[in-house]
Scaffold this active site. Structure first.
Site, short mmCIF file in Angstrom:
data_model
loop_
_atom_site.label_atom_id
_atom_site.label_comp_id
_atom_site.label_asym_id
_atom_site.label_seq_id
_atom_site.Cartn_x
_atom_site.Cartn_y
_atom_site.Cartn_z
CB SER A 96 -1.26 -5.06 -3.71
OG SER A 96 -1.05 -4.44 -4.95
CE LYS B 241 1.52 -5.80 -6.21
NZ LYS B 241 1.63 -4.35 -5.99
CE1 TYR C 139 0.97 -7.92 -9.83
CE2 TYR C 139 -0.21 -6.76 -11.56
CZ TYR C 139 0.34 -6.78 -10.29
OH TYR C 139 0.25 -5.67 -9.48
CE1 TYR D 142 2.51 -1.36 -3.13
CE2 TYR D 142 0.52 -0.40 -2.23
CZ TYR D 142 1.17 -1.44 -2.84
OH TYR D 142 0.47 -2.56 -3.17
CB VAL E 239 -6.28 -0.90 -5.09
CG1 VAL E 239 -5.04 -0.04 -5.07
CG2 VAL E 239 -6.21 -1.98 -6.15
#
Ligand code: GLN
Length: 304
Positions: free
Chosen positions: A64, A67, A189, A240, A258
């Site tokens: 992530s 991103k 992605y 998050y 992760v």
């Protein structure tokens, strides 16, 4: 004067021997092969000096963290329209949560949860000629390192088990918030998430966000306003449903993945990267968060 190397050595030796190292992600089977005892720290100071400890030179799956890099590319194509399709509010939910997406008519809460990142991936698939190759080249360029690559085993592993991401992409499509095919966007992605980089390479890549939009080879990629927005989103949404905790304990904009990596930065001052694959129950690196809390406390450096 703070002796940064000494601070990093202290943190490293303190946490290296900690018993509870968290749990390595297993929902992407290929990531489960990582060892919970890997641990690296890399600090890149704008003054020009770098400091490091442990496994700082080992490449791992950035997941992530990618991103933020995807957003930084997408924002250069669509600065206004992008914010019609993705919001900028913290979700207070896990990274793969879907019920809010349905409640809010297919507009993801922010670009750093999976649904939001899939919309950003869609924008890149629309604008880039050879999306995967062009994005990889962008990452190589801002890092100043041509050796960075995808790990195709991680891509295949996530394709086999990424049911949640397929659900998110299909929901986005149903709400008319995905222009390209679900398969094509997810293929992109999964590749962006499967880029492998070391702590050092990530520190070089994120230098851009510390250094007012200018990357390490001095090329300007982002305006000051774009950098402000990306850093604000990292601060409020980078962890998050633990974004509040990270701001409270560490006090820096940052992003986790992760694969166990965390990048955090203080604008105009430094980028710090940790890698420790064991995660806490929110999916953020357990030891990495502790290391960063110690770092900002010991050096008295945070945005607050
Ligand atoms: N590729 C992962 C996923 O989509 C990224 C999640 C993460 O790093 N938090 O589930």
């Amino acid at each position: 004067m703070i002796d940064f190397q000494e601070v990093i050595n202290e943190i490293y030796s303190d946490l290296k021997t900690t018993k509870d190292k968290g749990t390595v992600a297993s929902y992407i089977p290929e990531l489960e092969k990582q060892s919970a005892s890997s641990f690296g720290i890399y600090l890149k100071h704008l003054g020009g000096k770098d400091y490091h400890a442990g496994d700082w030179d080992v490449a791992f799956s950035i997941q992530s963290i990618s991103k933020v890099l995807a957003l930084s590319k997408a924002i250069t194509f669509e600065n206004k329209n992008l914010w019609q399709r993705v919001d900028v509010e913290p979700s207070g939910n896990p990274f793969n949560h879907l019920s809010l997406l349905e409640q809010e008519n297919g507009i993801p809460r922010n670009p750093l949860i999976n649904a939001g990142a899939i919309v950003i991936a869609d924008i890149l698939v629309t604008h880039l000629k050879n999306p995967k190759e062009d994005f990889l080249n962008y990452v190589r360029e801002i890092t100043g390192d041509q050796t960075i690559d995808f790990n195709l085993k991680v891509v295949a592993s996530e394709k086999r088990t990424g049911f949640n991401n397929y659900a998110a992409a299909n929901l986005l499509k149903a709400y008319n918030n995905l222009d390209n095919d679900v398969e094509e966007v997810l293929d992109f992605y999964f590749h962006q998430c499967a880029i492998e980089m070391s702590c050092k390479q990530l520190a070089n890549a994120f230098y851009l966000f510390t250094h007012r939009g200018e990357c390490i080879n001095k090329t300007k990629h982002l305006t000051l306003n774009q950098v402000k927005r990306i850093n604000a989103i990292m601060l409020t949404c980078g962890f998050y449903d633990e974004a509040g905790e990270f701001a409270f304990e560490v006090g820096l904009p940052g992003k986790s993945g992760v694969g166990g990596g965390i990048v955090a930065l203080l604008p105009n001052d430094f980028v710090i990267v940790t890698w420790a694959p064991g995660l806490n129950e929110k999916g953020n690196s357990l030891i990495g968060m502790q290391a960063l809390e110690q770092f900002t406390t010991k050096t008295k450096r945070s945005i607050f």
